[in-house]
Design a protein around this motif. Structure first.
Motif, PDB file in Angstrom:
ATOM      1  N   SER A  81    -111.328  20.555  -4.550  1.00 37.95           N
ATOM      2  CA  SER A  81    -110.647  20.994  -3.166  1.00 37.95           C
ATOM      3  C   SER A  81    -112.237  19.935  -2.277  1.00 37.95           C
ATOM      4  N   MET A  82    -111.183  19.258  -1.000  1.00 35.47           N
ATOM      5  CA  MET A  82    -111.411  18.266  -0.342  1.00 35.47           C
ATOM      6  C   MET A  82    -111.409  18.895   1.049  1.00 35.47           C
ATOM      7  N   SER A  83    -113.023  19.008   1.411  1.00 32.73           N
ATOM      8  CA  SER A  83    -112.878  19.230   2.990  1.00 32.73           C
ATOM      9  C   SER A  83    -111.840  20.416   3.608  1.00 32.73           C
ATOM     10  N   GLY A  84    -111.057  19.862   4.768  1.00 33.47           N
ATOM     11  CA  GLY A  84    -110.160  21.831   4.883  1.00 33.47           C
ATOM     12  C   GLY A  84    -109.569  20.852   6.174  1.00 33.47           C
ATOM     13  N   ASP A  85    -108.559  21.604   6.358  1.00 36.16           N
ATOM     14  CA  ASP A  85    -107.816  21.176   7.887  1.00 36.16           C
ATOM     15  C   ASP A  85    -108.325  22.651   9.294  1.00 36.16           C
ATOM     16  N   ILE A  86    -107.415  21.798  10.090  1.00 30.14           N
ATOM     17  CA  ILE A  86    -107.675  22.481  11.023  1.00 30.14           C
ATOM     18  C   ILE A  86    -107.343  24.101  11.133  1.00 30.14           C
ATOM     19  N   GLY A  87    -106.615  24.273  10.662  1.00 29.12           N
ATOM     20  CA  GLY A  87    -106.275  26.271  10.027  1.00 29.12           C
ATOM     21  C   GLY A  87    -107.531  26.456   9.801  1.00 29.12           C
ATOM     22  N   ASP A  88    -108.349  25.643   8.154  1.00 25.75           N
ATOM     23  CA  ASP A  88    -109.501  26.477   8.113  1.00 25.75           C
ATOM     24  C   ASP A  88    -110.607  26.782   8.489  1.00 25.75           C
TER      25      ASP A  88
ATOM     26  N   ALA B 142    -120.773  25.156  14.971  1.00 29.39           N
ATOM     27  CA  ALA B 142    -121.309  24.597  14.261  1.00 29.39           C
ATOM     28  C   ALA B 142    -121.156  23.740  13.014  1.00 29.39           C
ATOM     29  N   ALA B 143    -121.624  24.737  12.319  1.00 30.21           N
ATOM     30  CA  ALA B 143    -122.183  24.839  10.803  1.00 30.21           C
ATOM     31  C   ALA B 143    -120.474  25.973  10.681  1.00 30.21           C
ATOM     32  N   GLY B 144    -120.291  26.201  11.136  1.00 28.80           N
ATOM     33  CA  GLY B 144    -118.637  26.358  10.592  1.00 28.80           C
ATOM     34  C   GLY B 144    -117.791  25.536  10.757  1.00 28.80           C
ATOM     35  N   SER B 145    -117.989  24.628  11.135  1.00 26.44           N
ATOM     36  CA  SER B 145    -116.823  23.285  11.280  1.00 26.44           C
ATOM     37  C   SER B 145    -117.011  22.641  10.397  1.00 26.44           C
ATOM     38  N   CYS B 146    -118.001  22.566   9.514  1.00 29.42           N
ATOM     39  CA  CYS B 146    -117.646  21.636   8.317  1.00 29.42           C
ATOM     40  C   CYS B 146    -117.020  22.842   6.839  1.00 29.42           C
ATOM     41  N   ALA B 147    -118.781  23.831   6.760  1.00 30.69           N
ATOM     42  CA  ALA B 147    -120.031  24.086   5.242  1.00 30.69           C
ATOM     43  C   ALA B 147    -118.287  25.527   5.394  1.00 30.69           C
ATOM     44  N   LEU B 148    -118.551  25.703   6.128  1.00 28.72           N
ATOM     45  CA  LEU B 148    -117.412  27.139   6.437  1.00 28.72           C
ATOM     46  C   LEU B 148    -115.763  26.936   6.076  1.00 28.72           C
TER      47      LEU B 148
ATOM     48  N   VAL C  51    -113.758  27.575   3.390  1.00 29.11           N
ATOM     49  CA  VAL C  51    -112.355  29.002   2.792  1.00 29.11           C
ATOM     50  C   VAL C  51    -110.978  27.579   2.495  1.00 29.11           C
ATOM     51  N   ARG C  52    -110.855  26.603   2.595  1.00 27.09           N
ATOM     52  CA  ARG C  52    -109.918  25.694   1.793  1.00 27.09           C
ATOM     53  C   ARG C  52    -110.535  25.863   0.163  1.00 27.09           C
ATOM     54  N   ALA C  53    -111.481  25.943   0.400  1.00 29.85           N
ATOM     55  CA  ALA C  53    -111.541  26.512  -1.547  1.00 29.85           C
ATOM     56  C   ALA C  53    -111.098  27.405  -2.339  1.00 29.85           C
ATOM     57  N   LEU C  54    -111.536  28.977  -1.638  1.00 29.02           N
ATOM     58  CA  LEU C  54    -111.184  30.050  -2.021  1.00 29.02           C
ATOM     59  C   LEU C  54    -110.090  30.026  -1.519  1.00 29.02           C
ATOM     60  N   ALA C  55    -109.260  29.137  -1.598  1.00 27.29           N
ATOM     61  CA  ALA C  55    -107.628  29.238  -1.163  1.00 27.29           C
ATOM     62  C   ALA C  55    -106.820  28.423  -2.574  1.00 27.29           C
ATOM     63  N   VAL C  56    -107.410  27.234  -2.679  1.00 26.10           N
ATOM     64  CA  VAL C  56    -107.194  27.437  -3.830  1.00 26.10           C
ATOM     65  C   VAL C  56    -107.363  27.314  -5.263  1.00 26.10           C
ATOM     66  N   ALA C  57    -107.923  28.669  -4.810  1.00 28.96           N
ATOM     67  CA  ALA C  57    -108.877  28.998  -6.403  1.00 28.96           C
ATOM     68  C   ALA C  57    -107.785  30.045  -6.283  1.00 28.96           C
ATOM     69  N   GLY C  58    -107.122  30.298  -5.273  1.00 29.81           N
ATOM     70  CA  GLY C  58    -105.732  31.609  -5.795  1.00 29.81           C
ATOM     71  C   GLY C  58    -106.729  32.825  -5.323  1.00 29.81           C
ATOM     72  N   SER C  59    -105.561  33.823  -5.962  1.00 26.00           N
ATOM     73  CA  SER C  59    -105.802  35.206  -5.701  1.00 26.00           C
ATOM     74  C   SER C  59    -107.373  35.801  -6.515  1.00 26.00           C
TER      75      SER C  59
ATOM     76  N   ASP D  38    -112.799  32.663  13.003  1.00 23.04           N
ATOM     77  CA  ASP D  38    -112.042  33.882  12.577  1.00 23.04           C
ATOM     78  C   ASP D  38    -113.613  34.868  11.958  1.00 23.04           C
ATOM     79  N   THR D  39    -114.350  34.186  10.582  1.00 28.12           N
ATOM     80  CA  THR D  39    -114.530  34.688  10.565  1.00 28.12           C
ATOM     81  C   THR D  39    -115.707  35.350  10.184  1.00 28.12           C
ATOM     82  N   LEU D  40    -116.902  34.257  11.417  1.00 25.10           N
ATOM     83  CA  LEU D  40    -117.930  33.863  11.947  1.00 25.10           C
ATOM     84  C   LEU D  40    -118.291  35.339  13.067  1.00 25.10           C
ATOM     85  N   GLU D  41    -117.119  35.459  13.980  1.00 26.77           N
ATOM     86  CA  GLU D  41    -116.659  36.235  14.984  1.00 26.77           C
ATOM     87  C   GLU D  41    -116.691  37.464  14.639  1.00 26.77           C
TER      88      GLU D  41
END
Length: 370
Positions: free
Chosen positions: A311-318, A163-169, A173-181, A324-327
């Protein structure tokens, strides 16, 4: 199975929620019906409850809030037998699901940025008086509309984690992708020690930056930030003024971080982040979703050559990366430390106030509790 199910309904901004019953929906083709196992409280839920989004978004009560959830499938509509990765979805499986882009606008089709879709369906912002009623997830039942991305939850991932991962995490994930390397040479600052900031600290620590500084509070959250990989912390209690925090960060990082993330959503946070980010730095803004306009020293952006991205929210890939990260990293990070106590539907007011007052990081609503 009962023909009705309960939900906590917002009838008036800022007022107590009422627990009401609605007809249990039948799934149309492509849809799923689930029993909500756990739904965590998000800061966005609090903002909507208090009316902070009124006028910014075309929404009005009655509403069923809640959008961080994991639920057990009870009915599968025709054509909904697989999730977004093609894995079987059966009655009894646990799933999470996403906000739903329209799929045929410029942002969806050409830019491939579904989080920017102006027609995106965000369940908890819709009128719950209309069928299928269960638009949000502070309820016994959730309805996954036909176009919504959905994922089966891994067996080892607790429903409260998912549940927590489905929004905050997934947002992190999307924000780190936006940030780049982000490399071991980077000095990184995270503004905020709430759910976003703590999840970001965990994920950033996996990239082994030279320095990872978390700015925020209260003290117990900064302890958790250190446990999850922060090399340094700057307490807003020790440095209550922005100028003091900026100076502390500059001193710690030798002139300012090369990458910074605004995950606090506090008034003035963006101006503070611009001031503390180092020359040629990258600054990702994602914590501020409302509130008053903020004044930023634009000349600093120019003089320091900053790159600023929202960076706003995330998509299903995020969502998939979040699960996967939680696991994968549950042995390294005790995800339970993110969670507060469990509340029933009739206690939602208390849960929301616990989130609002920072008494808990992530209150957990369990609709089955009496």
């Amino acid at each position: 199975m009962r023909t009705e199910a309960r939900a906590a309904v917002l009838r008036e901004y800022g007022a107590p929620f009422t627990v009401e019953s609605f007809p249990r929906p039948e799934p149309e083709p492509g849809a799923l019906v689930v029993d909500i196992d756990a739904a965590t409280v998000c800061g966005s839920d609090v903002h909507v409850w208090l009316g902070h989004m009124a006028g910014r978004l075309p929404i009005s009560p009655p509403l069923i809030l809640g959008h961080e959830m994991a639920g057990t499938v009870t009915a599968v509509g025709a054509g909904a037998e697989v999730d977004s990765l093609g894995r079987p979805v059966r009655v009894g499986d646990r799933v999470v699901w996403a906000h739903t882009p329209c799929g045929h606008c410029y942002q969806c089709t050409v830019e491939r940025e579904p989080t920017q879709c102006a027609a995106r369906y965000i369940g908890y912002l819709n009128d719950c008086s209309k069928p299928p009623h269960f638009t949000g997830t502070f309820a016994e039942v959730g309805y996954v509309i036909p176009r919504a991305g959905r994922l089966v939850v891994p067996e080892k991932v607790k429903s409260s984690w998912a549940a927590a991962g489905s929004c905050a995490l997934r947002t992190v994930v999307r924000a780190l992708a936006v940030a780049g390397s982000i490399t071991p040479q980077d000095r990184v600052v995270v503004q905020g020690a709430g759910p976003l900031g703590l999840f970001a600290t965990a994920l950033l620590s996996l990239r082994s930056p030279r320095q990872l500084v978390v700015v925020g509070g209260p003290a117990d959250r900064l302890v958790l930030a250190k446990d999850w990989g922060a090399t340094d912390v700057v307490s807003i209690e020790d440095f209550p003024e922005a100028a003091g925090r900026v100076e502390a960060v500059r001193e710690l990082t030798g002139g300012g971080p090369s990458v910074a993330f605004e995950l606090a959503g506090a008034p003035g946070a963006i101006a503070e982040g611009v001031d503390m980010t180092g020359p040629n730095g990258r600054y990702v803004v994602m914590g501020t979703l409302g509130g008053e306009r903020q004044s930023v020293d634009a000349a600093r952006i120019v003089h320091k050559g900053l790159t600023i991205r929202g960076s706003m929210s995330g998509d299903i890939g995020d969502y998939h990366v979040a699960l996967d990260t939680l696991e994968r990293f549950s042995d390294r990070f005790d995800w339970d430390l993110m969670l507060g106590r469990e509340y029933g539907l009739h206690e939602l007011d208390t849960a929301m106030n616990a989130m609002r007052g920072m008494a808990e990081i992530k209150p957990v609503l369990v609709p089955g509790l009496s």
